[in-house]
Enzyme design. Sequence first.
Site, mmCIF file in Angstrom:
data_model
loop_
_atom_site.group_PDB
_atom_site.id
_atom_site.type_symbol
_atom_site.label_atom_id
_atom_site.label_comp_id
_atom_site.label_asym_id
_atom_site.label_seq_id
_atom_site.Cartn_x
_atom_site.Cartn_y
_atom_site.Cartn_z
ATOM 1 C CB CYS A 107 -20.901 -34.492 45.945
ATOM 2 S SG CYS A 107 -20.412 -36.113 45.725
ATOM 3 C CB CYS A 203 -27.126 -38.868 42.345
ATOM 4 S SG CYS A 203 -26.594 -38.297 44.007
#
Length: 362
Positions: A107, A203
């Site tokens: 990410c 997440c």
Amino acid sequence: MNQEERRVLVAMSGGVDSSVAAWLLREQGYECVGVTMKLLGALPAQPEDQGRPCCTLDDAQDAGDVARRLGILHYTFNFSGDFDQRVIRPFVAAYERGETPNPCIECNRFLKFDRLYRRARELGCGFLATGHYAQITPGAAGPRLSKAADLSRDQSYVLYPIPREQLGRTLFPLGGLTKAEVRAIAEREGFVNARKRDSQDICFIPDGDYLAFMERYTGKAYPPGDIIDQEGRVVGRHRGAAGLTMGQRRGVGVSSPGRIYVCGKCMADNTVTVGPEEALYSTLCTVRDWNWLIDPPDRPFPALAKTRYRQREQPVTVIPGEELVRLRFDQPQRAVTPGQAAVVYGGDGSVLGGGAIVEAVP
């Protein structure tokens, strides 16, 4: 400073860290533009008790609330397609290969310090700032990525993919603070997220059941298979090799009078090998996709390295190569796991480079 040099794009997740980062920059005279990345798109249906993921609408609202208190612009950018393509799919593919990936690193590599960095330039921002606990420090050959002052919060390990040329355009306002100091600022300023709990899990898998997520995401059923010992004898059954990782002890599915650990996987045969703790140690690992944050050296050199986020750095000899970098440890290291990051530090706490582990050998 000219207008571009004063203008900063601040990644605001909705958490307390990035909110205080924006406050600090505003106090330093920067013109801040807050942005929240929408990362999670249409994921497969989640169990009701899975837990609360981050990157939700509530998080975006929290970020927007703080931005309004600060009097700064705030945008939400939909990067869910990029996140699926660059983070979730590679995460699943890595587990299917028998690796243990770190999606937070990917990410950072593809979303924060690529897509978001480019968006910052498009918006006329001279800098990109995040709420990471790390520091940009001066060096003879240019800015360096260094560990945070509060070593218990240091996140430099997951930041190694930042392109070297971007270090001078990156700001980490929290690098010199402790978490307690950050929360105190948020409390004093009345931020809605001052007491918000830190995100602890991936997440998109807040319940931590990676195999169940992969089955929902891919529509596949990962078949059970044999668990074997180091002599090749079948000692149990696993419910999916992709769901187990090197060094794992709990939930392996084997009864034993002594402690046993996952010490190998063969995805082609769908087998998991278990053994005693001493079978987990390696003296050498090979690393791919290396990102140098210094001038690339042409000969072996001594340094410090860590192969897990919470590990203390260990002495190594770094052996550069054109495609792969090798790390030879002074002392054998436990559970050096393919897919995880190996990050090399200098003695001053600066990050020299890092990449993804391909294999480890005794």
